[in-house]
Design an enzyme around this catalytic site. Structure first.
Site, PDB file in Angstrom:
ATOM      1  CG  HIS A   1      -2.243  -0.616   1.024  1.00 18.42           C
ATOM      2  ND1 HIS A   1      -2.398  -1.968   0.763  1.00 18.42           N
ATOM      3  CD2 HIS A   1      -3.502  -0.091   1.022  1.00 18.42           C
ATOM      4  CE1 HIS A   1      -3.690  -2.247   0.632  1.00 18.42           C
ATOM      5  NE2 HIS A   1      -4.377  -1.122   0.780  1.00 18.42           N
TER       6      HIS A   1
ATOM      7  CG  HIS B   1       2.404  -3.386   6.140  1.00 22.23           C
ATOM      8  ND1 HIS B   1       3.049  -4.384   5.455  1.00 22.23           N
ATOM      9  CD2 HIS B   1       1.345  -3.010   5.360  1.00 22.23           C
ATOM     10  CE1 HIS B   1       2.424  -4.610   4.319  1.00 22.23           C
ATOM     11  NE2 HIS B   1       1.386  -3.804   4.233  1.00 22.23           N
TER      12      HIS B   1
END
Length: 290
Positions: free
Chosen positions: A160, A224
């Site tokens: 992303h 993440h």
């Protein structure tokens, strides 16, 4: 077909495609190969790293994405592309439209390929991996869906973040190249709202606010680790900068904003420049020999 050509000639001019060279076809083929290789890597297996059930860094809950992959990818690709098309139409330049299109496609292809190669090679576990795993103490193995667990092994780097920063930083560069916002020694016309230094500067960094939001959301969603987001963001910035500079002048240099070429892309393949440079080389060789 003739009607389309006459429309193009009427709006963009009869010389609208004089810049085009067959080498650009090769460039597009290379960009297509980058996208194809990305798809091939995505279909390959992910490295399965061992894990500890007591590891707190991978024990966070699985949450919904604040920014979906589809929306992030669409924004990163079509945002800069639409702006390049708008600029090209306002300036009646197919060259701007073409270089904007191939520049952003190359950026996205390169960033995506590197990101996927690293994800599949490293196999770092996401912060929510154990939620995906659904460990069964009886059979001593994960019982979660294979696809969900495989995705849980793709934490490094953040896709992303690399997607958002590759597209949005390219857009920032594109705007800066049209406004000289990042070249502070370029004089600006007085008594003109469009000349506002801070106005155009803020305009160029607006896309980066969105990219930053995307990156931060990956930490908030436990998708993440911090290092993944930093690496993905830097990867996106580097890829966009490299691919932009291939097709466009450096937005930090005053020489890129000569009045006759202000906001114009590079003409990569020009016979006249080649002949002139060859003649210069031969003259220098003659001087050396004498």
């Amino acid at each position: 077909m003739s009607q389309l050509k006459s429309t193009i000639d009427h709006y963009f001019g009869v010389d609208a495609l004089d810049w085009f060279d067959r080498s650009y076809i090769t460039d597009w083929i290379v960009v297509g190969i980058l996208w194809f290789l990305t798809g091939a890597v995505k279909a390959s297996p992910v490295f399965e790293r061992e894990f500890d059930l007591e590891d707190l860094t991978i024990s966070h809950p699985q949450k919904e994405d604040q920014v979906s992959s589809f929306f992030n990818n669409t924004t990163a690709l079509f945002g800069p592309l639409i702006i390049a098309i708008i600029i090209g139409f306002f300036q009646r330049s197919l060259l701007i439209i073409h270089h904007g299109a191939i520049g952003i496609c190359a950026t996205r292809g390169l960033a995506e390929l590197i990101t996927e190669v690293l994800k599949h090679s490293v196999g770092r576990l996401r912060p929510d991996f154990l939620s995906r795993c659904q460990w069964d103490k009886v059979i001593q193995k994960c019982t979660g869906l294979d696809t969900t667990m495989a995705n849980g092994r793709k934490s490094f780097p953040s896709g992303h973040s690399s997607t958002a920063f590759s597209g949005m930083f390219f857009l920032s560069l594109l705007i800066a190249g049209q406004t000289a916002a990042w070249c502070f020694n370029i004089p600006k016309a007085p008594r003109c709202f469009k000349s506002s230094r801070m106005g155009v500067f803020v305009l160029t960094i607006l896309p980066l606010f969105w990219a930053t939001h995307v990156a931060v959301s990956r930490l908030q969603d436990y998708r993440h680790h911090t290092e993944d987001v930093i690496a993905g963001s830097l990867l996106g910035v580097v890829c966009s900068l490299l691919c932009y500079l291939i097709f466009w002048p450096n937005p930090f240099l005053a020489s890129s904003f000569h009045p006759e070429a202000f906001g114009q892309p590079r003409l990569l393949y020009r016979e006249t420049d080649y002949v002139r440079s060859r003649a210069t080389d031969l003259d220098l060789e003659g001087v050396v020999e004498h």
